[in-house]
Design a protein around this motif. Structure first.
Motif, mmCIF file in Angstrom:
data_model
loop_
_atom_site.group_PDB
_atom_site.id
_atom_site.type_symbol
_atom_site.label_atom_id
_atom_site.label_comp_id
_atom_site.label_asym_id
_atom_site.label_seq_id
_atom_site.Cartn_x
_atom_site.Cartn_y
_atom_site.Cartn_z
ATOM 1 N N GLU A 28 7.240 -13.182 -1.970
ATOM 2 C CA GLU A 28 7.888 -11.890 -1.718
ATOM 3 C C GLU A 28 6.884 -10.755 -1.907
ATOM 4 O OE1 GLU A 28 10.929 -11.004 -0.729
ATOM 5 O OE2 GLU A 28 11.486 -13.096 -0.470
ATOM 6 N N ASN A 29 6.070 -10.901 -2.928
ATOM 7 C CA ASN A 29 5.100 -9.871 -3.235
ATOM 8 C C ASN A 29 4.065 -9.743 -2.115
ATOM 9 O OD1 ASN A 29 3.988 -8.022 -5.380
ATOM 10 N ND2 ASN A 29 2.225 -9.258 -4.879
ATOM 11 N N LYS A 30 3.576 -10.899 -1.661
ATOM 12 C CA LYS A 30 2.574 -10.913 -0.605
ATOM 13 C C LYS A 30 3.154 -10.267 0.654
ATOM 14 C CE LYS A 30 -0.595 -14.703 0.327
ATOM 15 N NZ LYS A 30 -0.398 -16.135 0.490
ATOM 16 N N LYS A 31 4.385 -10.683 0.989
ATOM 17 C CA LYS A 31 5.063 -10.167 2.172
ATOM 18 C C LYS A 31 5.234 -8.657 2.064
ATOM 19 C CE LYS A 31 9.099 -11.900 2.925
ATOM 20 N NZ LYS A 31 10.040 -12.998 2.795
ATOM 21 N N GLN A 53 1.968 -6.805 2.524
ATOM 22 C CA GLN A 53 1.542 -6.839 3.924
ATOM 23 C C GLN A 53 2.403 -5.920 4.791
ATOM 24 O OE1 GLN A 53 1.693 -11.010 4.744
ATOM 25 N NE2 GLN A 53 -0.380 -11.361 4.019
ATOM 26 N N ASP A 54 3.708 -5.975 4.597
ATOM 27 C CA ASP A 54 4.633 -5.236 5.463
ATOM 28 C C ASP A 54 4.646 -3.748 5.170
ATOM 29 O OD1 ASP A 54 5.219 -7.647 6.412
ATOM 30 O OD2 ASP A 54 7.242 -7.780 5.585
ATOM 31 N N GLY A 55 4.746 -3.415 3.915
ATOM 32 C CA GLY A 55 5.025 -2.007 3.635
ATOM 33 C C GLY A 55 4.121 -1.384 2.599
ATOM 34 N N GLY A 56 3.032 -2.038 2.268
ATOM 35 C CA GLY A 56 2.134 -1.474 1.275
ATOM 36 C C GLY A 56 2.684 -1.635 -0.127
ATOM 37 N N PRO A 57 1.873 -1.264 -1.095
ATOM 38 C CA PRO A 57 2.246 -1.500 -2.501
ATOM 39 C C PRO A 57 3.521 -0.790 -2.931
ATOM 40 C CG PRO A 57 0.181 -0.261 -2.334
ATOM 41 C CD PRO A 57 0.534 -0.728 -0.966
ATOM 42 N N GLU A 58 3.842 0.348 -2.276
ATOM 43 C CA GLU A 58 5.062 1.055 -2.690
ATOM 44 C C GLU A 58 6.290 0.173 -2.489
ATOM 45 O OE1 GLU A 58 2.720 2.370 -0.905
ATOM 46 O OE2 GLU A 58 1.997 4.090 -2.046
ATOM 47 N N SER A 59 6.273 -0.637 -1.399
ATOM 48 C CA SER A 59 7.448 -1.489 -1.191
ATOM 49 C C SER A 59 7.376 -2.734 -2.066
ATOM 50 C CB SER A 59 7.619 -1.826 0.287
ATOM 51 O OG SER A 59 6.928 -2.983 0.616
ATOM 52 N N ALA A 60 6.161 -3.120 -2.457
ATOM 53 C CA ALA A 60 6.050 -4.274 -3.362
ATOM 54 C C ALA A 60 6.525 -3.927 -4.766
ATOM 55 C CB ALA A 60 4.618 -4.787 -3.408
ATOM 56 N N VAL A 61 6.561 -2.641 -5.093
ATOM 57 C CA VAL A 61 7.084 -2.238 -6.402
ATOM 58 C C VAL A 61 8.474 -2.839 -6.556
ATOM 59 C CG1 VAL A 61 7.913 -0.310 -7.825
ATOM 60 C CG2 VAL A 61 5.741 -0.109 -6.651
ATOM 61 N N LYS A 62 9.196 -2.868 -5.442
ATOM 62 C CA LYS A 62 10.546 -3.429 -5.422
ATOM 63 C C LYS A 62 10.585 -4.856 -5.927
ATOM 64 C CE LYS A 62 13.842 -1.530 -2.234
ATOM 65 N NZ LYS A 62 13.257 -0.788 -1.105
ATOM 66 N N GLY A 111 -3.244 -9.796 -4.430
ATOM 67 C CA GLY A 111 -2.223 -8.839 -4.015
ATOM 68 C C GLY A 111 -1.589 -8.064 -5.166
ATOM 69 N N CYS A 112 -1.884 -8.417 -6.373
ATOM 70 C CA CYS A 112 -1.250 -7.760 -7.525
ATOM 71 C C CYS A 112 -2.052 -6.551 -8.006
ATOM 72 C CB CYS A 112 -1.095 -8.717 -8.701
ATOM 73 S SG CYS A 112 -0.549 -10.390 -8.289
ATOM 74 N N VAL A 113 -3.331 -6.456 -7.561
ATOM 75 C CA VAL A 113 -4.190 -5.420 -8.150
ATOM 76 C C VAL A 113 -3.764 -4.005 -7.761
ATOM 77 C CG1 VAL A 113 -6.218 -6.926 -8.378
ATOM 78 C CG2 VAL A 113 -5.943 -5.515 -6.326
ATOM 79 N N SER A 114 -3.013 -3.888 -6.666
ATOM 80 C CA SER A 114 -2.589 -2.540 -6.270
ATOM 81 C C SER A 114 -1.652 -1.916 -7.297
ATOM 82 C CB SER A 114 -1.934 -2.562 -4.891
ATOM 83 O OG SER A 114 -1.000 -3.601 -4.824
ATOM 84 N N CYS A 115 -1.151 -2.720 -8.236
ATOM 85 C CA CYS A 115 -0.303 -2.173 -9.309
ATOM 86 C C CYS A 115 -0.714 -2.620 -10.705
ATOM 87 C CB CYS A 115 1.143 -2.576 -9.096
ATOM 88 S SG CYS A 115 1.844 -1.932 -7.589
ATOM 89 N N HIS A 116 -1.525 -3.674 -10.794
ATOM 90 C CA HIS A 116 -1.936 -4.154 -12.117
ATOM 91 C C HIS A 116 -3.459 -4.171 -12.272
ATOM 92 C CE1 HIS A 116 2.125 -5.297 -13.245
ATOM 93 N NE2 HIS A 116 2.262 -6.015 -12.152
ATOM 94 N N GLY A 117 -4.170 -3.674 -11.235
ATOM 95 C CA GLY A 117 -5.629 -3.757 -11.258
ATOM 96 C C GLY A 117 -6.286 -2.576 -11.953
#
Ligand code: HEC
Length: 191
Positions: free
Chosen positions: A45-48, A51-60, A145-151
């Motif tokens: 889910e995180n990877k998707k 890829q789809d919506g940038g890190p802001e949507s991965a926050v979800k 893919g996690c570094v955009s929020c934990h890097g």
């Protein structure tokens, strides 16, 4: 005569410990079977989302989907399921107890010795005042893919930084590099 008694006791002791091992293994298998789909979904889910919506949507994924999945699993099974870390972002649900702290330390050491992230788990039956509890932890290792929020700060966008600062004023969960242990999926089952 005495020899026979000693042999009989030894057999009994080994039968008991074999039984205990079987019990631990059975609990481990059953708990792992429930934990793995969680881990897989979280990573996918995180990877998707990145890829789809940038890190802001991965926050979800990390903020809404993962805690929701954990509480659904808790409800379904009657277990306590949480994601924990020693450097926590959400201290309300992610703070470790003593057992979890030790388990994370053990897994960190094993990771440093070259163990694969997939096999990182710790399981134990704990005897307490109110009976026995099965404790289980699956290691969560940081992916690229996690570094955009934990890097590192330079890997986190201003928009993400701003939303993290607003929602998690006590955030400690940055500065990680891929391959490091981010935390664990912790499961506690009363027996
Ligand atoms: C887009 C931002 C974002 C990305 C990408 C992200 N996370 Fe998170 N992560 C968060 C947020 C926000 C929380 C706090 C969630 C909450 O309130 O429970 C969090 C919490 C966690 C926690 C729970 C412990 C804690 O610190 O509160 C773990 C474990 C975790 N993330 C692992 C990962 C892993 C592994 C990845 C990559 C597969 C990842 N995260 C990707 C934003 C993100």
């Amino acid at each position: 005569m005495q020899k026979k008694i000693i042999i009989a006791s030894l057999l009994l002791i080994s039968a008991f410990s074999a039984h205990a091992d079987n019990k631990l293994d059975a609990l481990k298998d059953e708990t792992r079977a429930a934990a793995m789909p969680f881990m897989k979904a979280l990573m996918e889910e995180n990877k998707k989302a990145v890829q789809d919506g940038g890190p802001e949507s991965a926050v979800k994924v990390c903020k809404d989907i993962a805690p929701k999945m954990a509480s659904e699993l808790s409800r379904q099974k009657g277990w306590k399921v949480t994601r924990v870390s020693t450097k926590v972002r959400n201290p309300m649900i992610g703070t470790t107890d003593e057992w979890e702290q030790k388990a994370l330390k053990k897994m960190e050491a094993r990771l440093a010795k070259g163990e694969k992230p997939e096999t990182l788990e710790v399981a134990e039956i704990i005897k307490g005042k109110n009976g026995q509890t099965f404790r289980y932890m699956k290691g969560i290792v940081l992916q690229p893919g996690c570094v955009s929020c934990h890097g590192k700060p330079e890997e986190i966008s201003d928009a993400v930084k701003a939303s993290l600062a607003a929602e998690y004023p006590h955030d400690q969960a940055t500065g990680y590099t891929p391959g490091q242990l981010r935390g664990g999926l912790s499961i506690s089952r009363p027996l």
